[in-house]
Design an enzyme around this catalytic site. Structure first.
Site, PDB file in Angstrom:
ATOM      1  N   LYS A  29       1.076  -0.976  -0.118  1.00  0.00           N
ATOM      2  CA  LYS A  29       0.243  -0.090  -0.095  1.00  0.00           C
ATOM      3  C   LYS A  29       0.830   0.974   0.399  1.00  0.00           C
ATOM      4  CE  LYS A  29      -3.904  -2.298   2.092  1.00  0.00           C
ATOM      5  NZ  LYS A  29      -4.673  -2.371   3.782  1.00  0.00           N
ATOM      6  N   TYR A  69     -12.501  -2.590  -1.994  1.00  0.00           N
ATOM      7  CA  TYR A  69     -13.178  -2.633  -1.481  1.00  0.00           C
ATOM      8  C   TYR A  69     -13.990  -2.493  -0.687  1.00  0.00           C
ATOM      9  CZ  TYR A  69      -8.259  -2.126   1.152  1.00  0.00           C
ATOM     10  OH  TYR A  69      -6.772  -2.622   0.970  1.00  0.00           O
ATOM     11  N   ASN A 134      -1.557  -0.032   7.428  1.00  0.00           N
ATOM     12  CA  ASN A 134      -1.240  -0.963   7.736  1.00  0.00           C
ATOM     13  C   ASN A 134      -0.059  -1.435   6.332  1.00  0.00           C
ATOM     14  OD1 ASN A 134      -2.566  -1.723   5.919  1.00  0.00           O
ATOM     15  ND2 ASN A 134      -4.309  -3.421   7.895  1.00  0.00           N
ATOM     16  N   HIS A 137      -1.476  -5.736   1.607  1.00  0.00           N
ATOM     17  CA  HIS A 137      -2.622  -6.672   1.470  1.00  0.00           C
ATOM     18  C   HIS A 137      -2.901  -7.459   1.126  1.00  0.00           C
ATOM     19  CE1 HIS A 137      -6.983  -7.650  -0.133  1.00  0.00           C
ATOM     20  NE2 HIS A 137      -6.012  -7.909  -0.663  1.00  0.00           N
ATOM     21  N   GLU A 148      -9.868 -10.040  -7.349  1.00  0.00           N
ATOM     22  CA  GLU A 148      -8.514  -9.421  -7.311  1.00  0.00           C
ATOM     23  C   GLU A 148      -7.329  -9.268  -7.923  1.00  0.00           C
ATOM     24  OE1 GLU A 148      -7.267  -9.745  -3.237  1.00  0.00           O
ATOM     25  OE2 GLU A 148      -9.160  -9.091  -1.961  1.00  0.00           O
TER      26      GLU A 148
HETATM   27  P1  ADP Z   1      -7.341  -7.366   4.957  1.00  0.00           P
HETATM   28  O1  ADP Z   1      -6.683  -6.257   4.900  1.00  0.00           O
HETATM   29  O2  ADP Z   1      -6.782  -7.370   7.036  1.00  0.00           O
HETATM   30  O3  ADP Z   1      -8.121  -8.253   4.855  1.00  0.00           O
HETATM   31  P2  ADP Z   1      -9.916  -5.801   6.276  1.00  0.00           P
HETATM   32  O4  ADP Z   1     -10.226  -6.788   4.838  1.00  0.00           O
HETATM   33  O5  ADP Z   1     -10.950  -6.163   7.466  1.00  0.00           O
HETATM   34  O6  ADP Z   1      -8.174  -6.400   6.139  1.00  0.00           O
HETATM   35  O7  ADP Z   1      -9.421  -4.600   6.321  1.00  0.00           O
HETATM   36  C1  ADP Z   1      -9.334  -4.288   5.214  1.00  0.00           C
HETATM   37  C2  ADP Z   1      -8.130  -2.498   5.356  1.00  0.00           C
HETATM   38  O8  ADP Z   1      -9.076  -1.667   5.355  1.00  0.00           O
HETATM   39  C3  ADP Z   1      -6.899  -2.779   6.284  1.00  0.00           C
HETATM   40  O9  ADP Z   1      -5.959  -3.878   5.545  1.00  0.00           O
HETATM   41  C4  ADP Z   1      -7.001  -1.381   6.877  1.00  0.00           C
HETATM   42  O10 ADP Z   1      -6.002  -0.591   5.860  1.00  0.00           O
HETATM   43  C5  ADP Z   1      -8.731  -1.375   6.427  1.00  0.00           C
HETATM   44  N1  ADP Z   1      -9.188  -0.636   7.976  1.00  0.00           N
HETATM   45  C6  ADP Z   1      -9.814  -2.434   8.765  1.00  0.00           C
HETATM   46  N2  ADP Z   1     -10.269  -1.908   9.209  1.00  0.00           N
HETATM   47  C7  ADP Z   1     -10.254  -0.654   9.709  1.00  0.00           C
HETATM   48  C8  ADP Z   1     -10.358   0.014  10.608  1.00  0.00           C
HETATM   49  N3  ADP Z   1     -10.791   0.022  12.519  1.00  0.00           N
HETATM   50  N4  ADP Z   1      -9.683   1.713  10.653  1.00  0.00           N
HETATM   51  C9  ADP Z   1      -9.158   1.442   9.940  1.00  0.00           C
HETATM   52  N5  ADP Z   1      -8.727   0.905   8.931  1.00  0.00           N
HETATM   53  C10 ADP Z   1      -9.245   0.115   8.758  1.00  0.00           C
END
Ligand code: ADP
Length: 172
Positions: A29, A69, A134, A137, A148
């Site tokens: 990212k 998303y 974070n 992805h 995806e």
């Molecule tokens: P992953 O990326 O591990 O598959 P999710 O699909 O649950 O996790 O969420 C997608 C992305 O959305 C996360 O990687 C993160 O960047 C963002 N995200 C998820 N939860 C939050 C939150 N509570 N606040 C801000 N960003 C979030």
């Protein structure tokens, strides 16, 4: 003459889950790109023995990020998430990696979504602190990998089916 590397693949774009031809979509990212972590993240997958079959640098459109998303569209952080991915302050590195259990193991290598819960040795556990930044992805299932990879790597020849000379030492 047609290049063997670019020849039409015998397997689907999204690979064959459950085999050594399983494929997943992994992305660095914008925060990961900005912080200079691209080589480290690619290196972890390479060194593990996974094969890079797709790679691109782009600022995704809002339409692409919204679709990527889509499952999270009702979440309060959705708008901020799409802005972070698409505002162009840094691009995204999109990749397709191939190998045994790469979908599940890719997620293990990334670490927990919330870096505060991610173990040391994982990408998130080693390099970040905040769920909103974070770094990376990874597809969370065969269904999301298919969706995806198709979304980020639609074009002909963008995913390359090649044979690694290391394969007999890694996959047998
Ligand atoms: P992953 O990326 O591990 O598959 P999710 O699909 O649950 O996790 O969420 C997608 C992305 O959305 C996360 O990687 C993160 O960047 C963002 N995200 C998820 N939860 C939050 C939150 N509570 N606040 C801000 N960003 C979030």
């Amino acid at each position: 003459e047609k290049s063997p590397v670019l020849a039409d693949s015998a397997i689907p774009l999204h690979g064959v889950p459950g085999t050594s031809k399983e494929r997943t979509f992994i992305a660095v990212k914008p925060d990961g790109v900005q912080r200079g972590l691209v080589s480290d993240i690619i290196g972890r997958f390479e060194k593990r023995g996974y094969k890079l079959v797709g790679l691109k640098l782009l600022v995704p459109s809002k339409a692409l990020a919204n679709e990527h998303y889509a499952d999270l569209s009702s979440k309060p952080f959705f708008k901020g998430l799409v802005d972070y991915m698409t505002n162009g302050k840094a691009p995204v590195v999109g990749m397709v990696w191939e190998g045994p259990s790469v979908i599940k193991q890719g997620r293990v290598m990334l670490g927990a979504t919330d870096p505060k819960a991610a173990g040391p040795g994982t990408i998130r556990g080693d390099y970040c602190l905040s769920i909103g930044r974070n770094i990376c992805h990874g597809s969370d299932s065969a269904e999301s990998a298919e969706k995806e990879i198709g979304l980020w790597f639609g074009g002909k020849g963008e995913v390359v089916d090649w044979t690694s000379n290391n394969e007999e030492w890694v996959v047998s």
